[in-house]
Design an enzyme around this catalytic site. Sequence first.
Site, mmCIF file in Angstrom:
data_model
loop_
_atom_site.group_PDB
_atom_site.id
_atom_site.type_symbol
_atom_site.label_atom_id
_atom_site.label_comp_id
_atom_site.label_asym_id
_atom_site.label_seq_id
_atom_site.Cartn_x
_atom_site.Cartn_y
_atom_site.Cartn_z
ATOM 1 N N HIS A 49 0.797 -1.223 -0.224
ATOM 2 C CA HIS A 49 0.117 0.187 0.027
ATOM 3 C C HIS A 49 0.672 1.392 -0.080
ATOM 4 C CE1 HIS A 49 -3.977 -1.907 0.390
ATOM 5 N NE2 HIS A 49 -3.427 -2.757 1.066
ATOM 6 N N GLU A 90 -9.256 4.839 -5.405
ATOM 7 C CA GLU A 90 -8.242 5.170 -6.688
ATOM 8 C C GLU A 90 -9.117 5.683 -7.774
ATOM 9 O OE1 GLU A 90 -9.479 0.783 -7.502
ATOM 10 O OE2 GLU A 90 -9.453 2.035 -5.609
#
Length: 356
Positions: A236, A265
């Site tokens: 991440h 995203e």
Amino acid sequence: MRIARAVHSEAEQEDGRRLFERIGEFLMDQRLPPSPTHYAFVHRLFTDPEGPLARAVEMITEGGVRLTPRDILTLNADFQPADTAQPAEAPVDVKERAEGLVARTQMQVEGFADMVTAMRAETADFGRDLAASAEAMSAAAGEPSQNDDVVRITAAMLERIRIAEEKLETTTREAKDLREKLEEARENARRDPLTQLPNRRAFEEAFAAQEGAGGRMCLAVCDIDHFKSVNDRFGHAVGDRVLKAIADALRHSCRGHLVTRYGGEEFAVLFTNISLDRARQTLDHARGTVQAKRYKLRDTDAPLGEITFSAGLTLVTPGEMHQTAFHRADRLLYAAKSAGRNMVQVGGADMREKSR
């Protein structure tokens, strides 16, 4: 009576079985997994076939277009059942409650600061008047003992006024600092902490303000291609760097327009007062910039691979709600994903998508 109830019960069971079969057939036709959320959604369609939700589904599926799980999530949010809706006076979520509290506190602080400023002015005036009166009384006093008493009392009062003025000045500074911190808190509530872009709330407020002003708008929804793969392969921390890189590219290429991180995203861009074609060119320039950059892992300097994003772009019609325009842009985004990714799909309010 028992026979009538038994016949009625059997009829209800038959109706229930038929409804269950119809729901299953609908889910199979739409190629949707039979999850509880999907089942409840279709149950609402069939039990209120003339309702607003059914009409919205009919418009989306016109021409053989299939519903997607994301469509269902969006429609569930836009057409919340009346029995589960929040009462008008109830807060919607924790963020809204916090923001409301910040706004009310800021108003109270501003009122308090104004009051303290007025008190300081009145105290200063009173101190000057008292000093002038003390001088006049001292000049008029006949006996020395009376003069000493006036001087002593006046000096004590003036000292108290001086201390009060200092405290009021300190309180004024503290109120000013608190007001600035509250303003910063309100600003932070509209900003994504990772990318420092405005967030979804800021986007919705800007859309409403621009719609109220009557300006031309184009709305784009952008999504990083294969982002889950980046997180799975590299972690991440690398995913966060990719998000920042996409945010910077969009911010730079779409300068003068509102670029927001809508969630995960996904980014939303609100273009104002430009044509749809000009907005497409601007967005495609951002897409090309991202694709051309060579990303590397910070620790090993190994290549990260090509990073791209797909986007759906649509023209907002006058008076249109942001949910409707966003949903249309989102479907264009999915069309871009289905067509191979790393592209911008453009459409208007009258667009019709083909089934995937």
